[in-house]
Design an enzyme around this catalytic site. Structure first.
Site: not given
Length: 217
Positions: A135, A204
């Site tokens: 992230c 993600e």
């Protein structure tokens, strides 16, 4: 090669997939549909609440004072600064804080946050470090890519500026150090760290698609 770079090499195809995603490309050039960005704001707000919880757990699991302190600081920064940015984005769409907090997570957001929380609570600190790394490093790398292809300023420029800021770069630099330190201290965990890193990176990538496609239940 330090272990954080090894992980990036392992995930390079997924990294390039994120950079080429239409959500990323269209945000960079300012043509992303408002509904897609609104969906991202709502879901990322809910994601960040759990992301902060994961760093709080990291602080509890850490055995040295410096890591404890910084992990708790990261959790506080997410809650105090990054979520405030999302509230300002939401205000542009007439979405109140109460409405943000009432948003239901999509399947992808739920899967991602549940994965991070389960990793944090049930697995090692080394695996936790690898799970959160995609992230931080991902947003920096994607935003840097956006900055190179953006054509002037537009309504999404604050997004690019936030995730290429010096403050965010410093945060990601600490995460890299966190990953490398855990890898050095737990050499037997390298395969497990790689596995959770790749899973988080896939999630993600799916998160961009969730926002772009307007995923719902």
């Amino acid at each position: 090669m330090v272990f954080s770079d090894h992980l990036l090499t392992k995930g390079s195809d997924l990294w390039e997939e994120q950079k080429a995603h239409p959500f990323v490309v269209e945000l960079a050039n300012g043509t992303l549909e408002a509904d897609a960005f609104r969906h991202w704001v709502e879901q990322d707000y809910r994601y960040l609440l759990d992301y902060a919880r994961v760093f709080a757990v990291a602080g509890c699991k850490a055995r040295d004072e410096a890591t404890m302190t910084h992990a708790f600081d990261v959790a506080h920064t997410i809650l105090a600064d990054e979520m405030e940015l999302h509230r300002s984005f939401a205000a542009d769409y007439g979405i109140s804080r109460a409405e943000l907090e009432a948003v239901q997570k999509t399947p992808t957001c739920l899967a991602y946050t549940n994965y991070l929380l389960r990793t944090a609570y049930e697995r090692t600190l080394a695996e936790l470090a690898a799970a959160v790394y995609p992230c931080g490093q991902g947003y920096l790398d994607v935003a840097e890519h956006m900055a190179t292809i953006a054509d002037g300023e537009h309504r999404y420029t604050p997004f690019i500026e936030k995730y290429t800021s010096d403050e965010f770069r410093d945060s990601v630099a600490w995460m890299r150090t966190f990953v490398d330190r855990q890898a050095d201290e737990s050499p037997g965990m390298h395969d497990a760290m790689e596995n959770v890193f790749l899973t988080s990176t896939r999630l993600e990538t799916a998160f961009w698609g969730m926002a772009y496609d307007g995923e719902t239940w």
